[in-house]
Design an enzyme around this catalytic site. Structure first.
Site, PDB file in Angstrom:
ATOM      1  CD1 TRP A 106      -1.876  -2.386   1.934  1.00 43.27           C
ATOM      2  CD2 TRP A 106      -2.838  -1.648   0.186  1.00 43.27           C
ATOM      3  NE1 TRP A 106      -2.734  -3.192   1.495  1.00 43.27           N
ATOM      4  CE2 TRP A 106      -3.350  -3.007   0.425  1.00 43.27           C
ATOM      5  CE3 TRP A 106      -3.252  -1.045  -1.059  1.00 43.27           C
ATOM      6  CZ2 TRP A 106      -4.318  -3.445  -0.381  1.00 43.27           C
ATOM      7  CZ3 TRP A 106      -4.135  -1.566  -1.746  1.00 43.27           C
ATOM      8  CH2 TRP A 106      -4.619  -2.721  -1.514  1.00 43.27           C
ATOM      9  CG  ASP A 176      -3.142   3.905   4.607  1.00 46.54           C
ATOM     10  OD1 ASP A 176      -4.233   3.970   5.134  1.00 46.54           O
ATOM     11  OD2 ASP A 176      -2.963   3.338   3.533  1.00 46.54           O
ATOM     12  CE  LYS A 200      -8.079  -2.874   5.239  1.00 45.12           C
ATOM     13  NZ  LYS A 200      -7.878  -3.995   4.603  1.00 45.12           N
TER      14      LYS A 200
END
Length: 365
Positions: A106, A176, A200
């Site tokens: 990511w 992030d 999540k």
């Protein structure tokens, strides 16, 4: 109200498990929300009823995460992946540099998007050892002229997590936190921006939370499309266009659930307990199981491991699926096994998985 169907042991990496109590409440309110005769999904986002839902979710997040007053809280769309683009578009002017710390897939994607707007520079990377660890703070080389520093706090694919964060001084630090936000206390004031996809720990997919310091937002580029300007969403309280109303409602209910559990202190201890069940089996298996991440970088959210024998690994995953464990296959890019133990995954599920792992080893040695 209770479900009559059996609940799976859900270890999916995302979208992931949601609290059963929240699902049950949403089920009860689905057709008639607060006596309106409509589902929350049918309410106008301009109505007073939805505005109360929206503002309450913001207030709960501010309280739980102890967000200072000089930060804006936004509910956006497009996932963290759109933030990979919006951040450099707003804060990285052409000819400028930004420091990116590379710890997995990511962060690599965020780095790639930044190239469209300026010059991203690797401040550190652990790619050479297949992202088995988080870089040591002393090995991070931040450009003193950087527009900002970007990192990914938890790496779902490789199972690594930052334990302490670098101090960047006057250079904005942007994180992030999609896969570990609200899993523990964090000093928000150490960051200029935190962003996270909801799917999540925060709720269902479709909502992206952005927590940004006002002085950073004041420096943002305004010569870009309206919807991609943070200022647009600040000015309109994230209601410039139709928001994901059901997702925001669910996010608020998940935040309320976290409060009812006792807040982040309780959640953090519970997450440590859950991860310990599984890591202890790995560590005491004499190599039958072995982890991907180095011990000092292990994630409490995503526990990545392999079975020493490839054929046994296939058998392990197949038998685990038959036993009701869902989502244990590792990411397609790395293979192996992965147990994602986000906030809503109960202790009982992690204990059951640990017991299954012990028995599988006993039966297959």
């Amino acid at each position: 109200m209770t479900f009559t169907t059996k609940r799976a042991f859900n270890f999916n990496a995302g979208p992931s498990a949601l609290p059963l109590e929240v699902l049950q409440k949403a089920q009860a309110e689905l057709v008639d929300f607060q006596g309106t005769g409509m589902s929350v999904m049918e309410l106008s986002h301009r109505s007073a009823t939805f505005e109360a839902v929206h503002n309450e979710a913001i207030a709960r997040l501010r309280k739980l995460f102890e967000i200072p007053e000089n930060y804006e809280v936004l509910f956006l769309q497009g996932g963290a992946s759109l933030q990979f683009t919006m951040i450099p578009m707003n804060f990285l002017q052409e000819g400028k540099k930004a420091s990116y710390i590379q710890t997995g897939a990511w962060s690599e994607k965020a780095f790639k998007e930044a190239k469209f707007f300026g010059t991203p520079v690797e401040a550190a990377s652990t790619k050479e050892n297949n992202y088995k660890n988080i870089p040591a703070i002393e090995n991070i080389n931040i450009d003193p002229e950087a527009a900002y520093v970007h990192l990914t706090s938890n790496n779902t694919i490789f199972g690594t997590q930052w334990k302490t964060f670098p101090t960047t001084g006057d250079i904005p630090l942007i994180a992030d936190m999609s896969s570990d936000i609200l899993s523990k206390k964090v000093d928000v004031s150490n960051f200029s921006m935190i962003y996270a996809g909801a799917q999540k720990n925060l709720g269902p997919s479709g909502v992206t939370v952005v927590i940004a310091r006002k002085d950073l937002l004041e420096k943002a580029n305004t010569n870009i499309p309206t919807m991609l300007q943070y200022a647009t969403h600040v000015k309109n309280n994230s209601l410039y266009n139709t928001p994901p109303t059901f997702g925001i409602y669910m996010l608020g209910e998940v935040l309320k659930w976290v409060e009812e559990q006792g807040g982040l202190d309780v959640i953090e201890k519970r997450n440590e307990e859950k991860a310990a069940y599984i890591y202890d089996v790995i560590d005491n298996s004499n190599g039958f199981y072995y982890g991907h991440a180095t011990e000092d970088s292990r994630s409490l959210m995503n526990i990545t491991f392999r079975v020493a024998d490839e054929e046994l690994e296939k058998k392990f995953l197949a038998e685990a699926k038959e036993a009701g464990f869902v989502g244990l296959n590792g990411h397609r890019s790395v293979g192996g096994c992965r147990a994602s133990a986000y906030n809503s995954v109960p202790v009982e599920a992690c204990k059951a998985l640990a017991d299954f792992m012990v028995k599988f080893q006993q039966d297959n040695q």
